[in-house]
Design an enzyme around this catalytic site. Structure first.
Site, short mmCIF file in Angstrom:
data_model
loop_
_atom_site.label_atom_id
_atom_site.label_comp_id
_atom_site.label_asym_id
_atom_site.label_seq_id
_atom_site.Cartn_x
_atom_site.Cartn_y
_atom_site.Cartn_z
CG ASP A 174 -1.83 1.19 1.32
OD1 ASP A 174 -1.65 2.15 0.54
OD2 ASP A 174 -2.74 1.19 2.17
CG ASN A 226 0.11 1.05 -12.73
OD1 ASN A 226 -0.26 1.56 -13.78
ND2 ASN A 226 -0.69 0.29 -11.98
CB SER A 253 -2.35 11.76 -17.22
OG SER A 253 -3.43 12.26 -18.00
CE1 TYR A 297 -5.14 10.25 -12.82
CE2 TYR A 297 -5.29 11.73 -14.71
CZ TYR A 297 -4.89 10.53 -14.15
OH TYR A 297 -4.22 9.62 -14.92
CE LYS A 311 -1.50 10.02 -12.39
NZ LYS A 311 -0.66 8.86 -12.00
CB THR A 367 -8.73 1.52 -15.97
OG1 THR A 367 -8.70 2.92 -15.61
CG2 THR A 367 -7.71 1.27 -17.08
#
Length: 242
Positions: free
Chosen positions: A54, A81, A135, A158, A162, A193
Site C-alpha cells: 500500500d 503505476n 497523463s 487528478y 500528475k 479502467t
C-alpha cells in the site's frame, strides 16, 4: 537487458499495472506485483511474485522492500503505476482540499515514499530505471493551449497531482543521474479502467495492452537510455510537452 532482472510494479493487481507485470515477466524479469490485497484476484505466473503493498502506508512499503532485498538483493526497475482520482461529477470549484489530499496521498506522496524506499536497492543495479505513470492531462503546455480542448472539469485533483508527479520526475532524474538511475514519465493514453469508470466523457478506446506498451518500453531501456523524459502514448518517439 539481463533476463534475471528484478522489477516492482505498484498497483499491479489490475488494469494497466497487471498488463505491465505480465509483459515484464514474459521478457524474463522477476516481477513483484504490488497490491494492497495480493490474495484477492491476483493472477500469478512464471516470474510473478505477488507482494502486499500500500503506497500510502510507509510500514507496508518498508516491509515490501525488505522482502525484495532479502529475496533478490537488488531492484532493477520500479514502475510507479498505482494511482487514483476523485469524484468525476465534481466541478472544479467544488473540489476541496480533502479531495486533493486523498488523491495526492497516492499519486504524489506514494511515489515519493516508493522512490525513497527503493533507491538503495536501485543503486545496486547495473541499469536501474524508474517509470512514473503520468497523463497528458498533466502537461501544463497542453492545459494552457487555447487551441487544444483538454477536458478540465472534474480533473482538478487528478490533473494537478500528475503535474506534480511530472515535476518529481524531472527533479529525481537530475538528482539520481550520478547514480545511473533513469527516471521517466509516461502517458498510457485513455484506457477504460476502474479508475475512469465514472468519467462523464468517453473513457477511451485504447486497450490495456496498448496502454501498457510504452511503460514497458521505458521499463526496459538500456543503460544509455534517456532520463527525464515524458513519452507516450503510442511509442518512445511520442514526446509529450511538460
Amino acid at each position: 537487458m539481463h533476463p534475471h532482472e528484478v522489477a516492482l510494479v505498484t498497483g499491479g493487481g489490475k488494469g494497466i499495472g497487471k498488463e505491465i507485470v505480465r509483459r515484464l515477466a514474459a521478457r524474463g524479469l522477476t516481477v513483484y506485483l504490488g497490491a494492497r490485497d495480493p490474495d484477492r484476484g491476483v493472477t500469478t505466473g512464471p516470474g510473478v511474485r505477488p507482494i502486499r503493498l500500500d503506497v500510502t502506508d510507509e510500514a507496508s512499503v518498508a516491509a515490501a522492500v525488505e522482502t525484495i532485498e532479502a529475496e533478490t538483493g537488488r531492484l532493477d526497475v520500479l514502475v510507479n503505476n498505482a494511482g487514483i482520482t476523485s469524484d468525476w461529477g465534481l466541478r472544479t470549484t467544488d473540489f476541496t482540499a480533502a479531495h486533493l489530499r486523498e488523491v495526492y496521498a497516492v499519486n504524489v506522496f506514494g511515489v515519493v515514499t516508493m522512490i525513497s524506499a527503493c533507491v538503495p536497492l536501485l543503486r545496486r543495479s547495473p541499469n536501474p530505471r524508474v517509470v512514473n505513470l503520468s497523463s497528458g492531462l498533466a502537461s501544463l503546455t497542453l492545459l494552457s493551449d487555447p487551441e487544444i480542448s483538454l477536458p478540465t472539469e472534474g480533473f482538478l485533483a487528478y490533473s494537478s497531482s500528475k503535474a506534480a508527479l511530472n515535476a518529481l520526475t524531472l527533479l529525481y532524474a537530475e538528482t539520481l543521474r550520478a547514480d545511473g538511475i533513469k527516471v521517466n514519465a509516461v502517458s498510457p493514453g485513455m484506457v477504460p479502467t476502474d479508475q475512469n469508470a465514472g468519467a462523464p466523457f468517453p473513457r477511451g478506446h485504447r486497450t490495456v495492452a496498448e496502454g501498457a506498451a510504452v511503460p514497458v518500453l521505458l521499463a526496459t531501456i538500456p543503460a544509455d537510455g534517456p532520463t527525464g523524459v515524458f513519452r507516450g502514448p503510442d511509442s518512445l518517439e511520442d514526446v509529450i510537452p511538460w
